[in-house]
Design a protein around this motif. Structure first.
Motif, mmCIF file in Angstrom:
data_model
loop_
_atom_site.group_PDB
_atom_site.id
_atom_site.type_symbol
_atom_site.label_atom_id
_atom_site.label_comp_id
_atom_site.label_asym_id
_atom_site.label_seq_id
_atom_site.Cartn_x
_atom_site.Cartn_y
_atom_site.Cartn_z
ATOM 1 N N VAL A 80 33.516 66.480 1.017
ATOM 2 C CA VAL A 80 33.705 65.115 0.539
ATOM 3 C C VAL A 80 34.671 64.393 1.482
ATOM 4 C CG1 VAL A 80 34.825 63.829 -1.330
ATOM 5 C CG2 VAL A 80 33.132 65.577 -1.856
ATOM 6 N N ILE A 81 34.377 63.136 1.779
ATOM 7 C CA ILE A 81 35.202 62.383 2.739
ATOM 8 C C ILE A 81 36.526 61.986 2.084
ATOM 9 C CG2 ILE A 81 35.317 60.255 4.111
ATOM 10 C CD1 ILE A 81 32.171 60.433 4.204
ATOM 11 N N CYS A 82 37.625 62.292 2.795
ATOM 12 C CA CYS A 82 38.973 61.980 2.278
ATOM 13 C C CYS A 82 39.717 61.125 3.306
ATOM 14 C CB CYS A 82 39.783 63.264 2.085
ATOM 15 S SG CYS A 82 39.012 64.417 0.951
ATOM 16 N N GLU A 83 40.781 60.507 2.869
ATOM 17 C CA GLU A 83 41.640 59.740 3.768
ATOM 18 C C GLU A 83 42.138 60.665 4.886
ATOM 19 O OE1 GLU A 83 44.922 57.885 1.783
ATOM 20 O OE2 GLU A 83 45.659 56.970 3.639
ATOM 21 N N GLY A 84 42.118 60.195 6.125
ATOM 22 C CA GLY A 84 42.574 60.998 7.260
ATOM 23 C C GLY A 84 41.470 61.794 7.929
ATOM 24 N N ASP A 85 40.309 61.912 7.289
ATOM 25 C CA ASP A 85 39.189 62.645 7.902
ATOM 26 C C ASP A 85 38.617 61.871 9.090
ATOM 27 O OD1 ASP A 85 39.009 64.950 6.412
ATOM 28 O OD2 ASP A 85 37.572 64.133 4.972
ATOM 29 N N VAL A 86 38.122 62.625 10.071
ATOM 30 C CA VAL A 86 37.350 61.996 11.144
ATOM 31 C C VAL A 86 35.890 61.988 10.700
ATOM 32 C CG1 VAL A 86 36.628 62.141 13.561
ATOM 33 C CG2 VAL A 86 38.942 62.805 12.917
ATOM 34 N N VAL A 87 35.288 60.808 10.782
ATOM 35 C CA VAL A 87 33.884 60.654 10.395
ATOM 36 C C VAL A 87 33.127 60.136 11.618
ATOM 37 C CG1 VAL A 87 32.346 59.191 9.014
ATOM 38 C CG2 VAL A 87 34.368 60.175 7.968
ATOM 39 N N VAL A 88 31.983 60.720 11.898
ATOM 40 C CA VAL A 88 31.154 60.173 12.978
ATOM 41 C C VAL A 88 30.189 59.168 12.347
ATOM 42 C CG1 VAL A 88 29.473 60.676 14.791
ATOM 43 C CG2 VAL A 88 31.384 62.240 14.392
ATOM 44 N N VAL A 89 30.395 57.903 12.689
ATOM 45 C CA VAL A 89 29.553 56.834 12.145
ATOM 46 C C VAL A 89 28.319 56.725 13.033
ATOM 47 C CG1 VAL A 89 29.424 54.387 11.564
ATOM 48 C CG2 VAL A 89 31.567 55.635 11.248
ATOM 49 N N TYR A 90 27.172 57.034 12.443
ATOM 50 C CA TYR A 90 25.914 57.135 13.192
ATOM 51 C C TYR A 90 25.052 55.898 12.945
ATOM 52 C CZ TYR A 90 21.243 59.043 14.304
ATOM 53 O OH TYR A 90 19.991 59.256 14.802
ATOM 54 N N GLU A 91 24.794 55.152 14.014
ATOM 55 C CA GLU A 91 23.839 54.039 13.914
ATOM 56 C C GLU A 91 22.472 54.502 14.418
ATOM 57 O OE1 GLU A 91 24.935 50.291 15.753
ATOM 58 O OE2 GLU A 91 27.036 50.721 15.345
ATOM 59 N N ARG A 92 22.496 55.143 15.606
ATOM 60 C CA ARG A 92 21.281 55.689 16.242
ATOM 61 C C ARG A 92 21.721 56.901 17.035
ATOM 62 N NH1 ARG A 92 18.641 51.018 19.797
ATOM 63 N NH2 ARG A 92 19.668 52.374 21.303
ATOM 64 N N HIS A 93 20.758 57.697 17.535
ATOM 65 C CA HIS A 93 21.147 58.904 18.263
ATOM 66 C C HIS A 93 21.997 58.573 19.487
ATOM 67 C CE1 HIS A 93 17.670 57.684 20.682
ATOM 68 N NE2 HIS A 93 18.242 58.361 21.656
ATOM 69 N N ASP A 94 21.873 57.363 20.013
ATOM 70 C CA ASP A 94 22.653 56.988 21.192
ATOM 71 C C ASP A 94 23.736 55.959 20.846
ATOM 72 O OD1 ASP A 94 20.923 54.963 20.611
ATOM 73 O OD2 ASP A 94 20.210 54.666 22.658
ATOM 74 N N ARG A 95 24.042 55.808 19.563
ATOM 75 C CA ARG A 95 25.084 54.854 19.166
ATOM 76 C C ARG A 95 25.885 55.441 18.008
ATOM 77 N NH1 ARG A 95 24.449 48.657 19.858
ATOM 78 N NH2 ARG A 95 22.505 49.245 20.841
ATOM 79 N N MET A 96 27.015 56.063 18.378
ATOM 80 C CA MET A 96 27.870 56.706 17.373
ATOM 81 C C MET A 96 29.319 56.396 17.687
ATOM 82 S SD MET A 96 26.282 60.452 16.997
ATOM 83 C CE MET A 96 24.645 60.656 17.667
ATOM 84 N N LYS A 97 30.130 56.460 16.647
ATOM 85 C CA LYS A 97 31.550 56.163 16.833
ATOM 86 C C LYS A 97 32.358 57.082 15.920
ATOM 87 C CE LYS A 97 34.690 52.371 16.616
ATOM 88 N NZ LYS A 97 35.158 51.337 17.205
ATOM 89 N N ALA A 98 33.413 57.690 16.475
ATOM 90 C CA ALA A 98 34.285 58.532 15.646
ATOM 91 C C ALA A 98 35.370 57.647 15.046
ATOM 92 C CB ALA A 98 34.909 59.627 16.504
#
Ligand SMILES: C[S@@+](CC[C@H](N)C(=O)[O-])C[C@H]1O[C@@H](n2cnc3c(N)ncnc32)[C@H](O)[C@@H]1O
Length: 339
Positions: A17-35
């Motif tokens: 489960v996502i918690c405060e302080g976690d790193v999440v990889v935000v996925y838009e497309r296979h070639d467009r992601m942001k940590a």
């Protein structure tokens, strides 16, 4: 959440489960992601709108979330070494998955292995090395560029791998690897401009039967490295170039036009009663419903000129036009023991 593999039986519901302080990889497309590090009242803005972090907390990794204006969505993925390589901040040229997976396999890394790496660069490879040797092994990585080493150290801490990775500032071509590691290293990876200068120190560091790999973009660097490896009695010296050919897979609208006379069309039409296909219904050739023109009994439509246009949306797989080319050569060699 740590990027290191956690055995399934130890993984509680809560750890996904996502918690405060976690790193999440935000996925838009296979070639467009942001940590992104999840922060109370934080926001992510992209072309799909505004995404408040508060709405992510308590959701499961892997979920889809909509932007505040509802215009689009992204996926929130748990960070892995593979995703990190695609999302990390580039401070240098980096190694990508095709080379990384080859390196991890050909260096025969496993839990408990001890690995040396230089230079650390952006830490792209280091995360995969760490996961391969965890939880009992260790990666000692060295870069002579202090800010890069510090930034990598912060990334390793943020991603929960620092328990198995030590970063140090050191000129490996000039000073070699530290003497205290001599004779107990299972694998060495070099991504240096003049890797041959580090080979004498690699010889001292490796255990008998240990493996070295050197990545170089130019064949002249490979030649010099191979000469020095050979001079130091390394066995099984082999160079590889890993080329990846990716295919894009997608539905495509296909129209096929058949010229036919009015008579032929009428004759075909009497064979079976016209059948109006329902939305989403798949025809016997696997094509989904057709849209647009009036339908013929065989799933096509008849134009005024007397041709039948067949429409379908099959799944197509074809190579990407911009297939990635050469990144570099990987040279492997095994420390041989002379009797
Ligand atoms: C191409 S980057 C490595 C990228 C890394 N493999 C990755 O996947 O992120 C090369 C690194 O080697 C470092 N370097 C160059 N010469 C060095 C030396 N003599 N000793 C230690 N590090 C060195 C550079 O500062 C740079 O960060």
């Amino acid at each position: 959440m740590s990027m290191l593999a956690v055995p399934t039986e130890q993984r509680s519901e809560k750890s996904r489960v996502i918690c405060e302080g976690d790193v999440v990889v935000v996925y838009e497309r296979h070639d467009r992601m942001k940590a992104v590090t999840v922060a109370k009242n934080g926001e992510l803005q992209n072309r799909f709108g505004v995404f408040p972090h508060n709405e992510w907390m308590g959701k499961e990794f892997g979920c889809q979330v909509k932007g505040r204006n509802g215009a689009g969505f992204v996926y929130l993925l748990a960070p892995t070494p593979e995703l990190w390589t695609l999302a990390l901040p580039h401070r240098t040229q980096i190694l990508y998955i095709a080379d990384i997976s080859f390196v991890v396999s050909f260096l025969e890394l496993r839990p408990g292995s001890v690995v040396l790496e230089s230079g650390t660069g952006s830490g792209s490879l280091t995360h995969s090395l760490a996961r391969a040797v965890a939880p009992t092994g260790h990666v000692h990585t060295f870069d002579f560029h202090e800010q890069r080493a510090n930034a990598a150290r912060e990334d390793f801490a943020r991603n929960g791998v620092s328990g198995v990775v030590t970063v140090k500032v050191r000129d490996i071509q000039g000073e070699g690897f530290p003497e205290e590691l001599a004779g107990c290293v299972d694998g060495v990876f070099l991504d240096l401009p003049q890797p041959w200068l580090a080979i004498p120190s690699v010889v001292r560091s490796l255990r008998p039967d240990g493996l070295v790999c050197s990545f170089s973009p130019c064949i002249e660097q490979v030649q010099r490295t191979c000469e020095v490896l050979s001079k130091h009695q390394f066995a099984d010296i082999r160079t590889f170039e890993v080329l990846l050919r990716s295919y894009e897979v997608r539905h495509e609208n296909l129209s096929t036009s058949f010229e036919c006379s009015e008579q032929t069309f009428s004759k075909e039409a009497t064979k079976s009663p016209p059948h109006k296909r329902q939305r989403g219904e798949v025809d016997e050739k696997g094509g989904p419903e057709s849209e647009g023109h009036a339908e013929d009994p065989n799933g096509g439509s008849k134009t005024a000129a007397g041709s039948i246009v067949k429409q379908s949306r099959p799944v197509i797989a074809r190579p990407y036009p911009e297939t990635k080319g050469h990144t570099g050569y990987l040279t492997f060699a095994r420390q041989a023991t002379c009797m």
